[in-house]
Structure formats: C-alpha cells, structure tokens
Design a protein around this motif. Sequence first.
Motif, PDB file in Angstrom:
ATOM      1  N   GLN A 156       0.825  -1.205   0.000  1.00  0.00           N
ATOM      2  CA  GLN A 156       0.000   0.000   0.000  1.00  0.00           C
ATOM      3  C   GLN A 156       0.862   1.259   0.000  1.00  0.00           C
ATOM      4  N   LEU A 192       4.266   3.625  -1.188  1.00  0.00           N
ATOM      5  CA  LEU A 192       4.828   4.041  -2.458  1.00  0.00           C
ATOM      6  C   LEU A 192       6.255   3.498  -2.632  1.00  0.00           C
ATOM      7  N   THR A 193       6.343   2.283  -3.104  1.00  0.00           N
ATOM      8  CA  THR A 193       7.633   1.668  -3.405  1.00  0.00           C
ATOM      9  C   THR A 193       7.441   0.641  -4.501  1.00  0.00           C
ATOM     10  N   GLU A 194       8.457   0.518  -5.345  1.00  0.00           N
ATOM     11  CA  GLU A 194       8.410  -0.475  -6.426  1.00  0.00           C
ATOM     12  C   GLU A 194       9.254  -1.691  -6.071  1.00  0.00           C
ATOM     13  N   ARG A 231       5.369   7.609   1.886  1.00  0.00           N
ATOM     14  CA  ARG A 231       3.950   7.884   1.675  1.00  0.00           C
ATOM     15  C   ARG A 231       3.226   6.645   1.134  1.00  0.00           C
ATOM     16  N   THR A 232       1.918   6.634   1.338  1.00  0.00           N
ATOM     17  CA  THR A 232       1.099   5.577   0.739  1.00  0.00           C
ATOM     18  C   THR A 232       0.881   5.912  -0.740  1.00  0.00           C
ATOM     19  N   ARG A 233       0.322   4.992  -1.455  1.00  0.00           N
ATOM     20  CA  ARG A 233       0.076   5.205  -2.880  1.00  0.00           C
ATOM     21  C   ARG A 233      -0.971   6.287  -3.118  1.00  0.00           C
ATOM     22  N   SER A 234      -1.736   6.581  -2.094  1.00  0.00           N
ATOM     23  CA  SER A 234      -2.709   7.674  -2.205  1.00  0.00           C
ATOM     24  C   SER A 234      -2.146   8.993  -1.684  1.00  0.00           C
ATOM     25  N   GLY A 235      -0.858   8.976  -1.282  1.00  0.00           N
ATOM     26  CA  GLY A 235      -0.202  10.210  -0.865  1.00  0.00           C
ATOM     27  C   GLY A 235      -0.292  10.527   0.607  1.00  0.00           C
TER      28      GLY A 235
END
Length: 357
Positions: A9, A11-13, A82-86
């Motif tokens: 969930q 922000l990382t690839e 941060r999460t994928r929703s910022g």
Amino acid sequence: MEIKEIFYQFLTEETMVSAVPYGNGHINHTFLVQTQEGPGYILQKINTDIFSNTDELMENIVNVTSWLKKADPNRQCLTVIRTRSGRAYFTDPAGGKWRMYEYVKGARAYDMIAHVEDFGQIGLAFGEFQAMLSDFPAKTLHETIPDFHNTPKRYKAFEKALEEDVKQRAAEVTAEIAFLRERRGEMELPADRKLPLRVTHNDTKINNILLDEKTRKPVCVIDLDTVMPGLSIFDFGDAIRSGANTAEENEPDLSKVSLSLELYEIFTRGFIKGCGGRLTREELELLPMGAKIMTLECGMRFLTDYLQGDTYFHTSRAGENLDRCRNQFALAADMEKKWQEMCGIVSRCSTDSQTAK
C-alpha cells in the motif's frame, strides 16, 4: 490484511522478501521488511490507544523530519514513506493505522551503554536535535500526549489515586508518600524562571538514538511519536534519569542505585556541545533541576500506577512498579547529595563549550 498486502500500500516499487518483528519497543508493533532491491523498511502498526489522533501524530513527524532534512541535508534522519494515495499512513480494513520508514542501514540502537563514550555521543545527538530545531515554530506542533510532562497535574493524579486507594496499598507506601510530599515544591519551576518553548523529543532514552555500528557516532534520532512543544531541560533530565543511573530501572536493591557523575558529565558535555550555543543562560543553569524533576515525576508515575493496580506500565512480576518507584526516589535522593557536583559540571561544560568557540 497480511503484512505483504500492507507493505504494497506504500509508495515503493521494491519486492518484499520477508517481514520479521523488530526491536524492543512496547508501544507500537514494528516489523523489519527486507526487499530484493534495497536495505529495507521499518513498517509499524501505530498504537492508537496511546496515540489516538493519527493525523496529528504523523503531521508532527512529517513536519519535523522535513525541517531536519533542510537544516542539514547531509545528515540522516527518519524518512516517512507515503502511501500510494499520498498519505503519511495507511488504514487497514479493521481500522489499524500503519506507517513506514526507510531502514537506516549500518546503524543500531542500544538498550545498554557498552562504552561510556557512547553516552556522550547520545548527548551530542540529542543536543544537535535541539540545535537543528531551535528555529522551528514549536507552538505549531500538536500535543500527541497532552500534559505529558505537566508535573503538577501528575501530582494531582497521584493524590487522587492515594485518596481512592482502590487496591488498599497506601498503608505499605507511607515512606514513599512522605518522600514525595516533602518534595512537592521542587517539582515545579520557580515562577521567576522563564524558559523558551522548544521542540522536544520527550523520550530521550539511549535506545532512541541510532549509532553507527563501526564509528559509534550518532546517525539519527528515532521514535518521534512524542515530539511536542516542551522544555529543553526535560529532554536533558529524562536522559540523565534513564542513562546515568548505576542500576536498572526496576532494580529492587537500592544499594545499587546512584547517579554516575562520570556518565552525567559525559552526557552533559555532549549535550551542551550539540546544542551549539542555542540554550539560554537560564536553561543551562536549570539542567540539573530538569534531571531531578524528571526523576521525581517518573517515580511518582510508578507510584501512582502501583496504587491504581498496575494498569498503565507493563509489569512482569508483583511489586515491580513499587520497585521502580523506590529506585527513582533513591536516584533523586542521590542527586540531592551530589547537587553541587552536578551544578559544577554544568558550569564547567558550559564554560568549556564557550571557550571551544
């Protein structure tokens, strides 16, 4: 949700390999996440029983870490992912709150002081923390735990617990009650001594500093949950209370309890140096009082919890909170015996710091 689902969930690839419990913290649930691509991440489930307002908690942490990065771009500090929703945290379907930091490789926190010099480095780190945040508008921070170091309010809670005596324990702690009442007036700053409101850590134990595993130099300050507006002397005092005691906090043999003047001096020297001249004359003069107030306050909190039936602090055996209380009161009593030495050390370290400039 499984840990793996929660991790993705954010922000990382990177690809998660494993997640294992990490550290010795008693508040949040912490995991070290290893990935294929990098050093990994620290994933934490926030204890919302203690930190009920996650928005304010994370706003404090994001604002303080952002300020630290600007103050010294070359110095490492906690990095919020941060999460994928910022957002700064993720809420799982059950309402659990999660956050993630970059893992700091090559550094670790220590629960015990292995070398005296380490305590000096910890003092330096907490002093530099003060210096880098000296211009931060402290009033803009939220109180994540209201009245955390409001000692007069803590005293009222103690008297209330004593009056109610729900576990019928007051009769066995008459000596401790008398000790505390005799020092009630010493747990408040004199009305004529005005200290600036600063950004304070409020949990300055030795294991909240990461030291480089090779050089033993400070890398960064961690556990920023209790970063709030406060007084510098209380950050100093809590570190002395917890780090310069010659005995463990729950040691029942009070003959082992004393203030190590050697540890006190090495921390004081590091702290004052780290502050880089930001402390006022009154702050410097009141550093010893900060140590005594924090010691008395902590002992009072242990005593209050004991009277209430051990409902706040985790205990592993009967009477542990009472032992902790007696331990802190013994430490405060030893400070009183060494008061002139404590004040002299602060004066000497302050002078040496000025001369070094």
